[in-house]
Motif scaffolding. Structure first.
Motif, PDB file in Angstrom:
ATOM      1  N   ILE A 188      23.677 -17.189   5.556  1.00 14.96           N
ATOM      2  CA  ILE A 188      24.415 -15.948   5.805  1.00 14.96           C
ATOM      3  C   ILE A 188      25.629 -16.189   6.715  1.00 14.96           C
ATOM      4  O   ILE A 188      26.655 -15.517   6.596  1.00 14.96           O
ATOM      5  N   ASP A 189      25.496 -17.157   7.595  1.00 14.61           N
ATOM      6  CA  ASP A 189      26.507 -17.456   8.621  1.00 14.61           C
ATOM      7  C   ASP A 189      27.933 -17.504   8.031  1.00 14.61           C
ATOM      8  O   ASP A 189      28.186 -18.224   7.082  1.00 14.61           O
ATOM      9  N   ASP A 190      28.809 -16.641   8.563  1.00 16.35           N
ATOM     10  CA  ASP A 190      30.228 -16.631   8.201  1.00 16.35           C
ATOM     11  C   ASP A 190      30.521 -16.195   6.748  1.00 16.35           C
ATOM     12  O   ASP A 190      31.609 -16.423   6.239  1.00 16.35           O
ATOM     13  N   ARG A 191      29.539 -15.580   6.110  1.00 17.22           N
ATOM     14  CA  ARG A 191      29.765 -15.156   4.710  1.00 17.22           C
ATOM     15  C   ARG A 191      30.239 -13.701   4.670  1.00 17.22           C
ATOM     16  O   ARG A 191      29.954 -12.900   5.549  1.00 17.22           O
ATOM     17  N   HIS A 192      30.912 -13.353   3.596  1.00 15.77           N
ATOM     18  CA  HIS A 192      31.294 -11.970   3.319  1.00 15.77           C
ATOM     19  C   HIS A 192      30.157 -11.356   2.496  1.00 15.77           C
ATOM     20  O   HIS A 192      29.773 -11.881   1.465  1.00 15.77           O
ATOM     21  N   ILE A 193      29.634 -10.234   2.958  1.00 18.51           N
ATOM     22  CA  ILE A 193      28.426  -9.670   2.341  1.00 18.51           C
ATOM     23  C   ILE A 193      28.652  -8.206   1.947  1.00 18.51           C
ATOM     24  O   ILE A 193      29.287  -7.446   2.693  1.00 18.51           O
ATOM     25  N   PHE A 194      28.088  -7.831   0.814  1.00 15.96           N
ATOM     26  CA  PHE A 194      28.093  -6.431   0.377  1.00 15.96           C
ATOM     27  C   PHE A 194      26.633  -5.971   0.257  1.00 15.96           C
ATOM     28  O   PHE A 194      25.795  -6.700  -0.257  1.00 15.96           O
ATOM     29  N   VAL A 195      26.377  -4.767   0.737  1.00 13.95           N
ATOM     30  CA  VAL A 195      25.011  -4.216   0.662  1.00 13.95           C
ATOM     31  C   VAL A 195      25.094  -2.881  -0.057  1.00 13.95           C
ATOM     32  O   VAL A 195      25.784  -1.964   0.403  1.00 13.95           O
ATOM     33  N   ILE A 196      24.420  -2.785  -1.184  1.00 12.79           N
ATOM     34  CA  ILE A 196      24.494  -1.532  -1.947  1.00 12.79           C
ATOM     35  C   ILE A 196      23.232  -0.690  -1.684  1.00 12.79           C
ATOM     36  O   ILE A 196      22.114  -1.178  -1.797  1.00 12.79           O
ATOM     37  N   GLN A 197      23.474   0.540  -1.297  1.00 11.79           N
ATOM     38  CA  GLN A 197      22.356   1.441  -0.995  1.00 11.79           C
ATOM     39  C   GLN A 197      22.855   2.886  -1.062  1.00 11.79           C
ATOM     40  O   GLN A 197      23.777   3.272  -0.336  1.00 11.79           O
ATOM     41  N   SER A 198      22.241   3.680  -1.924  1.00 13.98           N
ATOM     42  CA  SER A 198      22.559   5.106  -1.969  1.00 13.98           C
ATOM     43  C   SER A 198      21.693   5.845  -0.962  1.00 13.98           C
ATOM     44  O   SER A 198      20.509   5.536  -0.833  1.00 13.98           O
ATOM     45  N   LEU A 199      22.275   6.840  -0.313  1.00 17.21           N
ATOM     46  CA  LEU A 199      21.477   7.604   0.645  1.00 17.21           C
ATOM     47  C   LEU A 199      20.861   8.810  -0.065  1.00 17.21           C
ATOM     48  O   LEU A 199      21.049   9.958   0.315  1.00 17.21           O
ATOM     49  N   SER A 200      20.133   8.491  -1.122  1.00 13.83           N
ATOM     50  CA  SER A 200      19.501   9.537  -1.932  1.00 13.83           C
ATOM     51  C   SER A 200      18.105   9.809  -1.373  1.00 13.83           C
ATOM     52  O   SER A 200      17.679   9.179  -0.401  1.00 13.83           O
ATOM     53  N   GLN A 201      17.417  10.717  -2.019  1.00 13.37           N
ATOM     54  CA  GLN A 201      16.106  11.125  -1.545  1.00 13.37           C
ATOM     55  C   GLN A 201      15.138   9.934  -1.427  1.00 13.37           C
ATOM     56  O   GLN A 201      15.051   9.189  -2.401  1.00 13.37           O
TER      57      GLN A 201
END
Ligand code: R5P
Length: 303
Positions: free
Chosen positions: A49-62
């Motif tokens: 993970i160190d120094d990486r560009h990261i995307f986290v997908i998560q909907s704030l749905s029910q």
């Protein structure tokens, strides 16, 4: 395209998987479990993970509260592992309807939700079709809002001379106006009132004719379905011949799906910003994916 990783929370893994596919990647390894008392536990298993560009997908749905905490825990864990830049991809920003104090003493919940996301360490947010412009000043990190106008317009199809766009309420006026301009259709506006206590919706007027027309009602959210159902009943009485309801976010709370199925609406077209379980799908419902939109946004950020 530079190197990056994509993680998905549990709220909308089908969309996370589609976005990964669009980007020619696999979702990165994460373990999200719940303790016996239902507290969330997040463990990033991806080794590098160190120094990486990261995307986290998560909907704030029910259930929005749980999905929010899960997202924040993922962000915090990634930052602890020294990720360089972490973007929260939040297709549906739950709590966004609570963007102001409607009655004295009410929490401006959306503002605090944004604070949680920022406190978790996220550097940027990508989201889709925000409920209102009130939300933008809540963010102190860059926020990229994607529009679904093109995607949804593409689903309406031919018969162009007979189409009228309908704005369901005052709040959605600028959104519907932009949509009508984009799709090059005329627009009429409904007047709607909603009882703050009961949530009951009444359509009180219209500023144009829909007689014999295919009407396309454009809204950002279907929550209880009251706006969709009451406006379609009203438009039917005004002589509309075919009613299409377009909405970006299919919250579909309670029995909204069944009520929509029974309503005068002919087609309901929504996106997959929120995962829609099988029991909420019906013959009137079409779901189009925002995965290509999200994948394109990620590509632009990463290039
Ligand atoms: C209102 O401001 C929104 O744009 C939607 O019209 C509303 O949230 C839809 O909610 P419901 O489906 O409960 O009428």
């Amino acid at each position: 395209m530079k190197d990056f990783l994509l993680f998905s929370g549990t709220s909308n893994r089908p969309l996370g998987t589609l976005v990964a596919k669009q980007l020619g990647k696999k979702l990165s390894d994460i373990d999200i479990t719940r303790f016996i008392d239902n507290e969330c536990r997040v463990w990033i298993k991806e080794p590098d993970i160190d120094d990486r560009h990261i995307f986290v997908i998560q909907s704030l749905s029910q259930i929005a509260d749980q999905n929010l905490v899960e997202l924040c825990l993922i962000g915090q864990a990634l930052k602890t592992l020294k990720a360089r830049h972490v973007t929260a991809v939040i297709p549906w920003l739950g709590y966004s309807k609570q963007d102001k104090e409607f009655r004295k003493g009410e929490a401006v919940s959306a503002q605090l939700v944004v604070k949680f996301i920022e406190a978790a360490g996220f550097d940027q947010v990508i989201t889709v079709e925000l409920h209102s412009e009130n939300l933008i000043p809540f963010f102190h990190i860059p926020v990229l809002e994607l529009s679904t106008h093109e995607l949804l317009t593409g689903c309406v199809g031919g018969n162009n001379g007979h189409i009228v766009v309908v704005s369901p309420d005052q709040g959605g006026l600028s959104r519907s106006d932009r949509f009508a301009a984009f799709s090059k259709h005329p627009i009429v506006h409904l007047s709607k009132i909603r009882d703050v206590k009961t949530g009951e919706v009444t359509i009180t007027g219209i500023d144009g004719s829909v007689k014999g027309k295919t009407v396309v009602i454009f809204d950002d959210i279907i929550n209880t379905g009251a706006t969709a159902i009451r406006s379609s009943e009203f438009l039917k009485k005004q002589g509309a011949s075919f009613i299409i309801f377009l909405s970006t976010h299919a919250v579909l709370a309670g029995d909204a799906s069944q009520q929509l199925q029974k309503s005068p609406i002919d087609r309901v077209i929504v996106t997959d910003t929120i995962a829609i379980p099988k029991q909420k799908r019906s013959s009137k419902l079409t779901i189009v994916s925002v995965a290509p939109l999200l994948a394109d946004a990620i590509k632009i950020i990463i290039q």
